[in-house]
Every structure is written in C-alpha cells, then in structure tokens.
Design a protein around this motif. Sequence first.
Motif, PDB file in Angstrom:
ATOM      1  N   ARG A 241       0.693  -1.294   0.108  1.00  0.00           N
ATOM      2  CA  ARG A 241      -0.083   0.069  -0.134  1.00  0.00           C
ATOM      3  C   ARG A 241       0.929   1.216   0.116  1.00  0.00           C
ATOM      4  O   ARG A 241       0.316   2.362  -0.105  1.00  0.00           O
ATOM      5  N   THR A 242       2.181   1.063   0.417  1.00  0.00           N
ATOM      6  CA  THR A 242       3.033   2.270   0.482  1.00  0.00           C
ATOM      7  C   THR A 242       4.100   2.015  -0.341  1.00  0.00           C
ATOM      8  O   THR A 242       4.840   0.973  -0.412  1.00  0.00           O
ATOM      9  N   LEU A 243       4.515   2.947  -1.295  1.00  0.00           N
ATOM     10  CA  LEU A 243       5.858   2.928  -2.102  1.00  0.00           C
ATOM     11  C   LEU A 243       6.963   3.827  -1.356  1.00  0.00           C
ATOM     12  O   LEU A 243       6.636   5.009  -1.580  1.00  0.00           O
ATOM     13  N   ILE A 244       7.996   3.373  -1.367  1.00  0.00           N
ATOM     14  CA  ILE A 244       9.252   4.240  -1.069  1.00  0.00           C
ATOM     15  C   ILE A 244       9.823   4.491  -2.478  1.00  0.00           C
ATOM     16  O   ILE A 244      10.158   3.390  -3.105  1.00  0.00           O
ATOM     17  N   MET A 245      10.271   5.620  -2.908  1.00  0.00           N
ATOM     18  CA  MET A 245      10.438   5.707  -4.326  1.00  0.00           C
ATOM     19  C   MET A 245      11.832   6.478  -4.500  1.00  0.00           C
ATOM     20  O   MET A 245      11.956   7.593  -3.835  1.00  0.00           O
ATOM     21  N   GLY A 246      12.666   6.188  -5.500  1.00  0.00           N
ATOM     22  CA  GLY A 246      13.805   6.949  -5.585  1.00  0.00           C
ATOM     23  C   GLY A 246      14.250   6.448  -7.145  1.00  0.00           C
ATOM     24  O   GLY A 246      13.740   5.472  -7.642  1.00  0.00           O
ATOM     25  N   GLY A 247      15.290   7.052  -7.733  1.00  0.00           N
ATOM     26  CA  GLY A 247      15.764   6.627  -9.098  1.00  0.00           C
ATOM     27  C   GLY A 247      15.999   7.864 -10.076  1.00  0.00           C
ATOM     28  O   GLY A 247      16.043   8.853  -9.547  1.00  0.00           O
ATOM     29  N   MET A 248      15.618   7.483 -11.106  1.00  0.00           N
ATOM     30  CA  MET A 248      15.873   8.480 -12.253  1.00  0.00           C
ATOM     31  C   MET A 248      14.642   8.586 -13.261  1.00  0.00           C
ATOM     32  O   MET A 248      14.159   7.554 -13.541  1.00  0.00           O
ATOM     33  N   VAL A 249      14.442   9.610 -13.885  1.00  0.00           N
ATOM     34  CA  VAL A 249      15.013  11.097 -13.601  1.00  0.00           C
ATOM     35  C   VAL A 249      13.761  11.568 -12.699  1.00  0.00           C
ATOM     36  O   VAL A 249      12.828  11.716 -13.158  1.00  0.00           O
ATOM     37  N   LEU A 250      14.095  12.519 -11.905  1.00  0.00           N
ATOM     38  CA  LEU A 250      13.041  12.897 -11.162  1.00  0.00           C
ATOM     39  C   LEU A 250      12.081  13.539 -11.804  1.00  0.00           C
ATOM     40  O   LEU A 250      10.769  13.453 -11.481  1.00  0.00           O
ATOM     41  N   ASN A 251      12.317  14.767 -12.700  1.00  0.00           N
ATOM     42  CA  ASN A 251      11.070  15.458 -13.162  1.00  0.00           C
ATOM     43  C   ASN A 251      10.662  14.638 -14.429  1.00  0.00           C
ATOM     44  O   ASN A 251       9.994  15.123 -15.252  1.00  0.00           O
ATOM     45  N   LEU A 252      10.999  13.530 -14.905  1.00  0.00           N
ATOM     46  CA  LEU A 252      10.564  12.644 -15.996  1.00  0.00           C
ATOM     47  C   LEU A 252       9.859  11.283 -15.548  1.00  0.00           C
ATOM     48  O   LEU A 252       8.798  11.439 -14.918  1.00  0.00           O
ATOM     49  N   CYS A 253      10.727  10.383 -15.478  1.00  0.00           N
ATOM     50  CA  CYS A 253       9.854   9.063 -14.921  1.00  0.00           C
ATOM     51  C   CYS A 253       9.607   9.093 -13.668  1.00  0.00           C
ATOM     52  O   CYS A 253       8.463   8.386 -13.286  1.00  0.00           O
TER      53      CYS A 253
END
Length: 205
Positions: free
Chosen positions: A133-145
């Motif tokens: 129910r909860t997603l920790i999110m990081g990665g690339m590219v911040l203002n795109l994908c």
Amino acid sequence: MTLDMNTTALLITDPQRDVLASDGALADLLHAQVAQRQVVAKLRKLRDAAAAAGLPILYSTLIQRDEHHAAPPSNAPIYQLLRQRGAMREGAGGAIVEALAPTPSTVLATPRAGMLAFGTTDLDQLLRARGIRTLIMGGMVLNLCVEANVRAAVDHGYEVVLVSDATATTSDEAHAGTLATLSLIAQRIVETSELLAELNSSAAA
C-alpha cells in the motif's frame, strides 16, 4: 506517517547506465547532479536497508528496443533525444549499473518503452500481489519518469514516500521545483538518512 513494514515496498526507477554512469548517453545532462547527490550510493544503501527490513524491492526500467527505434519520430523531445543518442538500449546503456545489480530477491517489472509504468507494465499487479500500500520511491530522472510514476502511484491508491536525495535531474533549480510540486502529491518527502534510520530501526526490532 509511520511506515508499516508489512505493506511497504521500495521501488527504484531506472537504475541504469545511461542516466547514472559518468559515461552514460545522458551524462552531459545528468551526471553532475547524480554525483553531487551521490545517487547511486544512496540507492544502494536504501536497497540494502530495505532488504534487511524485509521489504520487497522492485525495479522499473526503461528500455528502448529496435522496434521502438524503427518507429516514427516521437512527439516528445526526451524520446527524440533517446533515439538520437541510442540511449537506454537493451544490453547497452539500458543495463543496470553494477552497484545496483539485481539480487536474487529483486523483482524486475516488465520494462517500459516510455515514462509510465502503471498501466503499461505488470508493476501494479506485482505490488498488489504482495499486499503493498506504500511505496518508497527513488531513482531517475526526478522530473521525468520518477515524477510520472509518483503521480500514477497516487492515482492508483498507493501512498508514496519520495526520497529527495536518492534521485536527480538536470539542475538544482529543476530538482527543487519538482520537489515543491510533488510535496502536494507524495505523502512524505524525506532524505536518505532519515529513511535509513527508520528502516534500520525496523530491521533491528
């Protein structure tokens, strides 16, 4: 918001050479910010801490295959750029960087041809099958994908914890502006150090 470790997963978007490596096809646009924020090292720490806390770890990747390159020119400048540079190609710049190489427990969603994973890949099904129910999110590219999938995740009913310094884009200004917008969408925006403390505390419990 306190994380429920039984219903939380870590989702890393595009941990791939062309957006993270110093010799990647998009390094001239991204690598100064990737290096400044130590994105690869932070994603690795988050992945290891999430694994120790028993969280599912999923990767969503963007892969440009031959059939995509044979298509007519895209209607978006970023897709035109990927094609012009031959970026994010399967087995080349689309390969996952060594520091974030999948482990036996890493779940790989079906690759995307564009920015959006929800509704175009099996990501949502993989998450729901695990009761997430909860997603920790990081990665690339911040203002795109990353931004596209933060928005989509929320509209699919997930709560999002965005790790602000485990992602990057082209400039400090673009980074700050995107985080300001996403502060109205993500449930929490945190730094890696704060989240690591929470994950490590859970793992030690």
